[in-house]
Scaffold this active site. Structure first.
Site, PDB file in Angstrom:
ATOM      1  N   TYR A 120       0.816  -1.212   0.000  1.00  0.00           N
ATOM      2  CA  TYR A 120       0.000   0.000   0.000  1.00  0.00           C
ATOM      3  C   TYR A 120       0.850   1.263   0.000  1.00  0.00           C
ATOM      4  O   TYR A 120       0.591   2.213   0.725  1.00  0.00           O
ATOM      5  CB  TYR A 120      -0.945  -0.005   1.207  1.00  0.00           C
ATOM      6  CG  TYR A 120      -1.793  -1.255   1.263  1.00  0.00           C
ATOM      7  CD1 TYR A 120      -2.707  -1.542   0.250  1.00  0.00           C
ATOM      8  CD2 TYR A 120      -1.663  -2.162   2.313  1.00  0.00           C
ATOM      9  CE1 TYR A 120      -3.469  -2.687   0.289  1.00  0.00           C
ATOM     10  CE2 TYR A 120      -2.432  -3.311   2.358  1.00  0.00           C
ATOM     11  CZ  TYR A 120      -3.330  -3.565   1.340  1.00  0.00           C
ATOM     12  OH  TYR A 120      -4.089  -4.716   1.356  1.00  0.00           O
ATOM     13  N   CYS A 121       1.853   1.271  -0.836  1.00  0.00           N
ATOM     14  CA  CYS A 121       2.779   2.394  -0.946  1.00  0.00           C
ATOM     15  C   CYS A 121       2.555   3.082  -2.292  1.00  0.00           C
ATOM     16  O   CYS A 121       2.077   2.460  -3.253  1.00  0.00           O
ATOM     17  CB  CYS A 121       4.214   1.877  -0.849  1.00  0.00           C
ATOM     18  SG  CYS A 121       5.501   3.121  -1.099  1.00  0.00           S
ATOM     19  N   GLY A 122       2.886   4.352  -2.347  1.00  0.00           N
ATOM     20  CA  GLY A 122       2.784   5.052  -3.617  1.00  0.00           C
ATOM     21  C   GLY A 122       3.671   4.454  -4.691  1.00  0.00           C
ATOM     22  O   GLY A 122       3.441   4.653  -5.888  1.00  0.00           O
ATOM     23  N   THR A 124       4.155   1.121  -4.945  1.00  0.00           N
ATOM     24  CA  THR A 124       3.779  -0.276  -5.168  1.00  0.00           C
ATOM     25  C   THR A 124       3.628  -0.584  -6.656  1.00  0.00           C
ATOM     26  O   THR A 124       3.902  -1.706  -7.101  1.00  0.00           O
ATOM     27  CB  THR A 124       2.481  -0.617  -4.422  1.00  0.00           C
ATOM     28  OG1 THR A 124       2.668  -0.376  -3.024  1.00  0.00           O
ATOM     29  CG2 THR A 124       2.082  -2.072  -4.613  1.00  0.00           C
TER      30      THR A 124
END
Length: 244
Positions: A120-122, A124
């Site tokens: 859930y990372c920018g 990803t």
């Protein structure tokens, strides 16, 4: 070229030589003496001889030549094993799986691109680019190796859900390890080695390029895209070096 010291008599051996015809063991040296002295290659050849029921003094037979070749090959395998750095000489579990991967055994001779991943990372979305990179260069000896981590609080607590993001949403085929720490005192052994050598990740999707000998060649931050010219040039250079 490294020469072994003499055990007894006027003889020597060079394990780097392609001509094995001159490798004649001294018949006067017994099995017990060779094991006791351990100052030449023949103590191991005697061991092989005992196991295979071959007379060491019968150096001109095809059987003993084969035995000697096996001994030399075993030495080469041992050298490869010893070349693996400590930080890669570990086993870890794959994400959402019971399968263990021993890195030295699985990726010997490979160039690695090691990445700390999160669901859930920018960044990803970089999983797609990493998969493309893996597909483009894997036949040349590159392995992209992911390490799921929640160090920056952006990984799913459920491994199954994290695996779904990797393997279903982004169709990742490269190996991804089970969630672990990648920085600080609790860092897994691979990232402990990488961090000590080139700095610990300050965010998700840091990329470490590792040579086939285990040397950390480059550390790229999160902002370096998998399809960037900088990263691809480094990968190509590492692969070219691995072939030389």
């Amino acid at each position: 070229r490294r020469r072994h010291t003499r055990l007894q008599g006027d003889w020597s051996s060079d394990v780097c030589s392609s001509d094995l015809s001159g490798l004649v063991p001294p018949s006067s040296v017994s099995f017990e003496q060779s094991v006791r002295r351990l100052d030449g290659p023949w103590h191991l050849v005697h061991v092989f001889a005992r196991i295979s029921d071959v007379k060491p003094e019968d150096s001109h037979t095809m059987k003993f030549s084969t035995l000697t070749a096996a001994f030399l090959a075993m030495g080469l395998v041992s050298s490869v094993t010893q070349a693996c750095p400590d930080y890669l000489n570990h086993s870890m579990r794959r994400l959402a799986s019971t399968e263990q991967i021993q890195f030295c055994e699985a990726y010997s001779g490979k160039v690695l691109l090691v990445v700390n991943t999160a669901s859930y990372c920018g960044y990803t979305r970089q999983l797609a680019g990493l998969e493309t990179l893996h597909q483009e260069y894997r036949d040349q000896g590159l392995v992209v190796l992911g390490f799921s981590s929640d160090d920056f609080f952006q990984e799913d607590n459920d491994e199954g859900d994290a695996a779904e993001v990797c393997f279903e949403k982004y169709a990742v085929s490269f190996p991804v390890m089970a969630t672990s720490e990648v920085r600080g005192d609790g860092a897994n052994p691979v990232f402990k080695g990488l961090g000590d050598a080139a700095g610990y990740p300050r965010w998700n999707f840091n990329k470490y390029l590792v040579s086939k000998k285990g040397e950390v060649l480059e550390h790229f931050g999160s902002g370096t895209e998998p399809d960037s010219e900088e990263l691809k040039a480094a990968v190509e250079a590492a692969l070219a070096s691995a072939q030389s």
